[in-house]
Each structure stands twice: as structure tokens, then as C-alpha cells.
Write a protein that holds these residues in place. Structure first.
Motif, short mmCIF file in Angstrom:
data_model
loop_
_atom_site.label_atom_id
_atom_site.label_comp_id
_atom_site.label_asym_id
_atom_site.label_seq_id
_atom_site.Cartn_x
_atom_site.Cartn_y
_atom_site.Cartn_z
N ASP A 71 1.22 -1.12 -0.02
CA ASP A 71 0.10 0.02 -0.06
C ASP A 71 1.18 1.39 0.24
N TYR A 73 4.51 1.73 -0.78
CA TYR A 73 5.39 1.52 -1.63
C TYR A 73 4.91 1.08 -2.93
N SER A 74 4.09 0.51 -3.05
CA SER A 74 3.99 0.15 -4.98
C SER A 74 3.63 0.52 -5.64
N VAL A 75 3.87 0.38 -7.13
CA VAL A 75 2.91 1.43 -7.92
C VAL A 75 1.89 0.69 -8.46
N PHE A 76 1.30 -0.39 -8.35
CA PHE A 76 0.62 -1.41 -8.67
C PHE A 76 -1.03 -0.24 -9.10
N ARG A 77 -1.04 0.43 -8.15
CA ARG A 77 -2.53 1.18 -8.90
C ARG A 77 -1.73 2.37 -10.25
N THR A 78 -0.63 2.86 -9.89
CA THR A 78 -0.29 3.64 -10.76
C THR A 78 0.46 3.67 -12.31
N ASP A 79 0.46 1.99 -12.09
CA ASP A 79 1.62 0.92 -13.29
C ASP A 79 1.29 -0.60 -13.27
N ARG A 83 3.68 -3.17 -13.40
CA ARG A 83 4.21 -3.43 -12.30
C ARG A 83 4.24 -4.98 -12.48
#
Length: 309
Positions: A71, A73-79, A83
Motif C-alpha cells: 500500500d 510503496y508499490s505502484v500497482f495502482r498507477t502502473d 508492475r
């Protein structure tokens, strides 16, 4: 009598010390990736494995510490597409990368060194805390085992043991010490059930990954001629794709994990999953290798055959 007992204690202590020293020396050496021709060599790069990634990832982030790290650190929402591509490439490198596998493991550990913070319960977390880091890796084994019952032939007991042994090899590549992972299948299941019972929950990220209405941008990679129509049609395509993602994410997750997280699953959905699985396990084995295996795996398998194996 006391002298004999003392000698036995010293011998036992020396034996344990020798084993610990041997284990330390073994962990100092570069670990070997899973063997060509093994179970992971066959299934990790198969296109069916792509369907196993969402349930494994969701089970990972259902751990509060892991979920918080993703939640924060990851860019799973934006990219999400980038990812996902990087995750698949990394996973395939562990199995098919040869000498590159160890370097990839070191890169991942270095990447996780700065991932730390506070979870939703106010507890401090660090990505490289052994229990957290090992859990992320451990989830792959029960998901592979469960999904294989639908998408391929169920593993025999011997295959299951081999798969777990190979998964431990992958763990060593990632820098997971043997002392931080159960070393046999028999030891794994009680550990796994304990984590499910005591630590796993529906975290914010797990809820997001299993929602049918999470916003996902259209693909931003692949042939331009394909990306343009996808971008135009994305508002129409996304809802059914999101529902399918939720369906396979929950359905291919082991039932005990699904229950621990609190994800709903009905008898009707189970029947649909079994029908879907019958189609997949009938069609995919008939495909030529260039369509059945992901490019990175296909190239490694071709090199292995070209070397005369």
C-alpha cells in the motif's frame, strides 16, 4: 554413569554445531535455481501460471505487514501493467534465469531494504523481517498446488514434495534462510495454517485486488495497433475483465486461505470454475510451445534443448 552421560551430551552438542556450521557454509554459497526439467521448469512459464498470480498476490497482501508495504510503496495502482510485467519477468528469472537468478534475488533484497513503516494496526513493519519476507514467498506453493487441480493434472504426493523442494530452492535465491522456512511439506502445512488463523485478514489492498470495480487504466504496452483500439474500448472491456479477475483470484485461492481472508465463494461459482478449468486443461496442452509458454521460459527451454539435453 555421569561421565558417559556428559560425553553423550558433548557429542550431541558437537553434532548440532557441525550441522549448523554446515548449514551456514551452504547458505554462504550461491544457491542453485530449480533444475531444468523439474516441476517449476514445466509450470512456471506456462501461460496457465498467469492465472495463478492474482490469488498468490492477494494471499501475500492479506498479511497486514505485507499489505501495508504494498500500500505504501508499490505502484500497482498507477502502473499496474508495468508492475505486472516486472513481477512476471522477475519470477521467470528465478526459475529459468540460470546465473542471472542469483543476481535477481540480490536485486530484490536490495529493493526491499528501505520498505518499512506502520501497518493498519499501528505496528511497525519491515519488508525484510524474516517472517514477512518468507510469507510472501511461501504463498506460491499452496496456490500452485490448489490451482493445478483445476488447470492441469493434480500433483501426486511425490510431485508435491518435489515442487516444495524446488520452491525452497527459489527461496534461497531470494535470500530466505532455511531456518525461516519449513523444510518439509509436513512442516509447512501447520505453519501455513497457523499464519492463516492468527495473522491473515482482509487488508485494504486485498480488498482492492478482489474488487470488481477497482479502476484499472488501459494497457500502455504492446503493439501500438492493439493499444489504440483497447484504449477506445476500455470502458466497455474493463467491467467483464474485472469480474473475471475477481472470479479467478478468489476461485484459484485455496479454500482455507479464502475463508481466512473472508472472501465469498458459492457452489455455483465452484461449478463455473470447474467448467472453466476443464476447457483450460484440455486446450492449453494442445498448443504449440510458442503459444503455450511465455517468451522468457520458451527461450530458456529452447537453449536447454539446443545444448543436447
Amino acid at each position: 554413569m555421569n561421565h558417559a552421560t556428559n560425553r553423550e551430551h558433548r557429542a550431541d552438542r558437537d553434532h548440532r554445531a557441525d550441522r549448523a556450521d554446515h548449514a551456514d557454509r551452504a547458505e554462504d554459497r550461491d544457491p542453485a535455481p530449480p533444475p531444468p526439467g523439474g516441476i517449476l521448469w514445466s509450470i512456471a512459464g506456462d501461460i496457465r501460471a498467469v492465472l495463478m498470480l492474482p490469488p498468490a498476490l492477494t494471499l501475500q497482501v492479506a498479511h497486514p505487514a505485507v499489505g501495508a508495504g504494498v500500500d505504501d510503496y508499490s505502484v500497482f495502482r498507477t502502473d499496474p501493467w508495468g508492475r505486472g510485467e516486472r513481477s512476471v519477468r522477475s519470477l521467470l528469472t528465478w526459475v529459468y534465469g540460470g546465473d542471472e537468478a542469483v543476481a535477481e534475488g540480490r536485486r530484490l533484497r536490495a529493493l526491499h531494504r528501505t520498505i518499512q513503516g506502520t501497518d493498519a494496526h499501528g505496528r511497525r513493519y519491515h519488508a525484510l523481517t524474516p517472517a514477512n519476507y518468507a510469507w510472501v514467498h511461501a504463498t506460491g506453493f499452496p496456490v500452485y498446488r490448489h490451482a493445478q487441480q483445476y488447470l492441469g493434472r493434480p500433483f501426486t504426493q511425490a510431485q508435491e514434495r518435489q515442487l516444495y523442494a524446488e520452491w525452497l530452492q527459489v527461496g534461497r535465491i531470494l535470500g530466505i534462510h532455511d531456518r525461516d522456512m519449513p523444510q518439509t511439506v509436513e512442516e509447512f502445512w501447520p505453519h501455513y495454517r497457523r499464519v492463516l488463523a492468527e495473522e491473515i485478514e482482509l487488508t485494504a489492498v486485498a480488498a482492492e485486488l478482489t474488487a470488481a470495480d477497482s479502476p484499472v487504466p488501459p494497457p500502455d504496452r504492446g503493439p501500438r495497433l492493439l493499444r489504440i483500439p483497447l484504449r477506445v474500448l476500455w470502458p466497455v472491456l474493463l467491467p467483464p475483465l474485472a469480474r473475471f479477475r475477481r472470479f479467478v483470484t478468489i476461485g484459484l485461492m485455496p479454500p482455507e486461505a479464502r475463508a481466512a481472508i473472508g472472501l465469498p465463494w458459492t457452489a455455483a461459482q465452484e461449478r463455473r470454475l470447474r467448467r472453466f478449468g476443464r476447457v483450460v486443461r484440455t486446450v492449453v496442452p494442445l498448443l504449440p510451445e510458442r503459444l503455450r509458454y511465455l517468451p522468457q521460459a520458451r527461450r530458456a527451454r529452447a537453449r536447454y534443448r539446443a545444448a543436447g539435453h
